[in-house]
Design a protein around this motif. Structure first.
Motif, PDB file in Angstrom:
ATOM      1  N   ASP A   1      21.669   8.126   5.821  1.00  0.00           N
ATOM      2  CA  ASP A   1      22.311   7.780   4.545  1.00  0.00           C
ATOM      3  C   ASP A   1      22.742   6.322   4.528  1.00  0.00           C
ATOM      4  O   ASP A   1      22.575   5.617   3.524  1.00  0.00           O
ATOM      5  CB  ASP A   1      23.518   8.684   4.284  1.00  0.00           C
ATOM      6  CG  ASP A   1      23.112  10.105   3.899  1.00  0.00           C
ATOM      7  OD1 ASP A   1      21.939  10.321   3.518  1.00  0.00           O
ATOM      8  OD2 ASP A   1      23.981  11.000   4.004  1.00  0.00           O
ATOM      9  N   GLU A   2      23.290   5.852   5.642  1.00  0.00           N
ATOM     10  CA  GLU A   2      23.715   4.454   5.744  1.00  0.00           C
ATOM     11  C   GLU A   2      22.507   3.512   5.609  1.00  0.00           C
ATOM     12  O   GLU A   2      22.569   2.501   4.905  1.00  0.00           O
ATOM     13  CB  GLU A   2      24.411   4.232   7.084  1.00  0.00           C
ATOM     14  CG  GLU A   2      24.941   2.839   7.298  1.00  0.00           C
ATOM     15  CD  GLU A   2      25.571   2.674   8.681  1.00  0.00           C
ATOM     16  OE1 GLU A   2      25.732   1.505   9.080  1.00  0.00           O
ATOM     17  OE2 GLU A   2      25.885   3.675   9.344  1.00  0.00           O
ATOM     18  N   LEU A   3      21.420   3.853   6.266  1.00  0.00           N
ATOM     19  CA  LEU A   3      20.207   3.029   6.201  1.00  0.00           C
ATOM     20  C   LEU A   3      19.575   3.094   4.806  1.00  0.00           C
ATOM     21  O   LEU A   3      19.031   2.085   4.326  1.00  0.00           O
ATOM     22  CB  LEU A   3      19.209   3.458   7.270  1.00  0.00           C
ATOM     23  CG  LEU A   3      19.656   3.177   8.700  1.00  0.00           C
ATOM     24  CD1 LEU A   3      18.734   3.889   9.693  1.00  0.00           C
ATOM     25  CD2 LEU A   3      19.674   1.678   8.966  1.00  0.00           C
ATOM     26  N   ARG A   4      19.634   4.231   4.184  1.00  0.00           N
ATOM     27  CA  ARG A   4      19.112   4.381   2.808  1.00  0.00           C
ATOM     28  C   ARG A   4      19.870   3.454   1.873  1.00  0.00           C
ATOM     29  O   ARG A   4      19.268   2.729   1.076  1.00  0.00           O
ATOM     30  CB  ARG A   4      19.265   5.838   2.372  1.00  0.00           C
ATOM     31  CG  ARG A   4      18.672   6.147   1.015  1.00  0.00           C
ATOM     32  CD  ARG A   4      19.013   7.547   0.532  1.00  0.00           C
ATOM     33  NE  ARG A   4      18.775   8.585   1.497  1.00  0.00           N
ATOM     34  CZ  ARG A   4      18.153   9.718   1.252  1.00  0.00           C
ATOM     35  NH1 ARG A   4      17.665   9.963   0.051  1.00  0.00           N
ATOM     36  NH2 ARG A   4      18.019  10.635   2.178  1.00  0.00           N
ATOM     37  N   ALA A   5      21.190   3.427   2.005  1.00  0.00           N
ATOM     38  CA  ALA A   5      22.019   2.540   1.167  1.00  0.00           C
ATOM     39  C   ALA A   5      21.730   1.082   1.486  1.00  0.00           C
ATOM     40  O   ALA A   5      21.616   0.242   0.581  1.00  0.00           O
ATOM     41  CB  ALA A   5      23.494   2.858   1.380  1.00  0.00           C
ATOM     42  N   ALA A   6      21.576   0.773   2.762  1.00  0.00           N
ATOM     43  CA  ALA A   6      21.289  -0.614   3.153  1.00  0.00           C
ATOM     44  C   ALA A   6      19.939  -1.072   2.625  1.00  0.00           C
ATOM     45  O   ALA A   6      19.799  -2.201   2.147  1.00  0.00           O
ATOM     46  CB  ALA A   6      21.324  -0.749   4.687  1.00  0.00           C
ATOM     47  N   SER A   7      18.945  -0.171   2.664  1.00  0.00           N
ATOM     48  CA  SER A   7      17.614  -0.571   2.178  1.00  0.00           C
ATOM     49  C   SER A   7      17.610  -0.735   0.667  1.00  0.00           C
ATOM     50  O   SER A   7      16.880  -1.571   0.136  1.00  0.00           O
ATOM     51  CB  SER A   7      16.537   0.422   2.631  1.00  0.00           C
ATOM     52  OG  SER A   7      16.753   1.696   2.048  1.00  0.00           O
ATOM     53  N   ALA A   8      18.430   0.018  -0.031  1.00  0.00           N
ATOM     54  CA  ALA A   8      18.525  -0.128  -1.482  1.00  0.00           C
ATOM     55  C   ALA A   8      19.102  -1.480  -1.860  1.00  0.00           C
ATOM     56  O   ALA A   8      18.795  -2.019  -2.930  1.00  0.00           O
ATOM     57  CB  ALA A   8      19.369   0.999  -2.075  1.00  0.00           C
ATOM     58  N   SER A   9      19.935  -2.038  -1.015  1.00  0.00           N
ATOM     59  CA  SER A   9      20.559  -3.327  -1.306  1.00  0.00           C
ATOM     60  C   SER A   9      19.644  -4.518  -0.986  1.00  0.00           C
ATOM     61  O   SER A   9      20.012  -5.655  -1.220  1.00  0.00           O
ATOM     62  CB  SER A   9      21.868  -3.469  -0.525  1.00  0.00           C
ATOM     63  OG  SER A   9      21.610  -3.647   0.849  1.00  0.00           O
ATOM     64  N   LEU A  10      18.459  -4.251  -0.467  1.00  0.00           N
ATOM     65  CA  LEU A  10      17.536  -5.334  -0.125  1.00  0.00           C
ATOM     66  C   LEU A  10      16.843  -5.956  -1.339  1.00  0.00           C
ATOM     67  O   LEU A  10      16.312  -7.043  -1.244  1.00  0.00           O
ATOM     68  CB  LEU A  10      16.465  -4.832   0.853  1.00  0.00           C
ATOM     69  CG  LEU A  10      16.957  -4.419   2.234  1.00  0.00           C
ATOM     70  CD1 LEU A  10      15.811  -3.797   3.029  1.00  0.00           C
ATOM     71  CD2 LEU A  10      17.536  -5.606   2.975  1.00  0.00           C
ATOM     72  N   SER A  11      16.836  -5.261  -2.451  1.00  0.00           N
ATOM     73  CA  SER A  11      16.123  -5.749  -3.647  1.00  0.00           C
ATOM     74  C   SER A  11      16.744  -6.981  -4.215  1.00  0.00           C
ATOM     75  O   SER A  11      17.870  -7.227  -4.261  1.00  0.00           O
ATOM     76  CB  SER A  11      16.079  -4.677  -4.711  1.00  0.00           C
ATOM     77  OG  SER A  11      15.495  -3.514  -4.215  1.00  0.00           O
TER      78      SER A  11
END
Length: 192
Positions: free
Chosen positions: A182-192
């Motif tokens: 979940d933490e990595l999912r949120a972090a990857s979403a912020s890469l855009s």
């Protein structure tokens, strides 16, 4: 020596980790591992091709469980939800022995370039198995690769946190791997 006593594989793993921690990987022989485990050298070689492979003893099982979880995820599950099902399935198989040896295993790997290389191959292999399982579900290759790498990282991070000596004994690994995902999912979403 009690060759046919049950649990030889587990005893070999524990003996190897202990010896690698005590005297280093390079200084440890197969004969010493077998002796510490209370088995013969031939019993060692029935379970492992060499001493390096002792440290990845559960890789095939872990890979199979990850794939089973991904394959068994609901048909409408997205790639990250499917790998979450894989993480949950694989994490459920990890018990007290895994948690007990984790710090010693980490130290043994950190002290040996050969073991670091083998550990890296294990990580690549697990990610590839998950990616293949996702592709079999109809997930495009690039998406499957990203999802499987995130799952691999989540497993590694969750396992490290779970095996920390400051955690409650009843804590389940799945809670840590899924939180890491979940933490990595949120972090990857912020890469855009």
């Amino acid at each position: 020596m009690a060759r046919w006593e049950p649990g030889a594989r587990e005893r070999l793993v524990m003996a190897a980790v202990d010896l690698f921690t005590e005297q280093g990987y390079d200084a440890t022989t197969v004969a010493q591992i077998a002796e510490r485990a209370g088995v013969t050298k031939s019993t060692f070689f029935r379970h492992f091709p060499d001493k390096r492979e002792v440290l990845v003893a559960g890789q095939e099982t872990l890979s199979r469980l990850l794939v089973e979880g991904i394959s068994g995820a609901p048909d409408d599950a997205g790639p990250l939800d499917a790998v979450a099902a894989g993480l949950e399935r694989a994490s459920s198989a990890m018990g007290p022995m895994n948690r007990e040896i984790a710090p010693r295993l980490k130290a043994a790997v950190a002290a040996s370039a050969e073991l670091q290389a083998r550990d890296a191959l294990k990580t690549v292999s697990l990610a590839a198995a998950m990616a293949d399982a996702l592709v079999a579900r109809g997930v495009p290759d690039a998406t499957a690769a990203v999802a499987s790498e995130l799952a691999s990282l989540a497993f590694k991070r969750g396992y490290a946190e779970w095996s920390d000596g400051n955690r409650a004994a009843e804590d389940e690994l799945a809670d840590y791997t899924l939180a890491a995902l979940d933490e990595l999912r949120a972090a990857s979403a912020s890469l855009s």
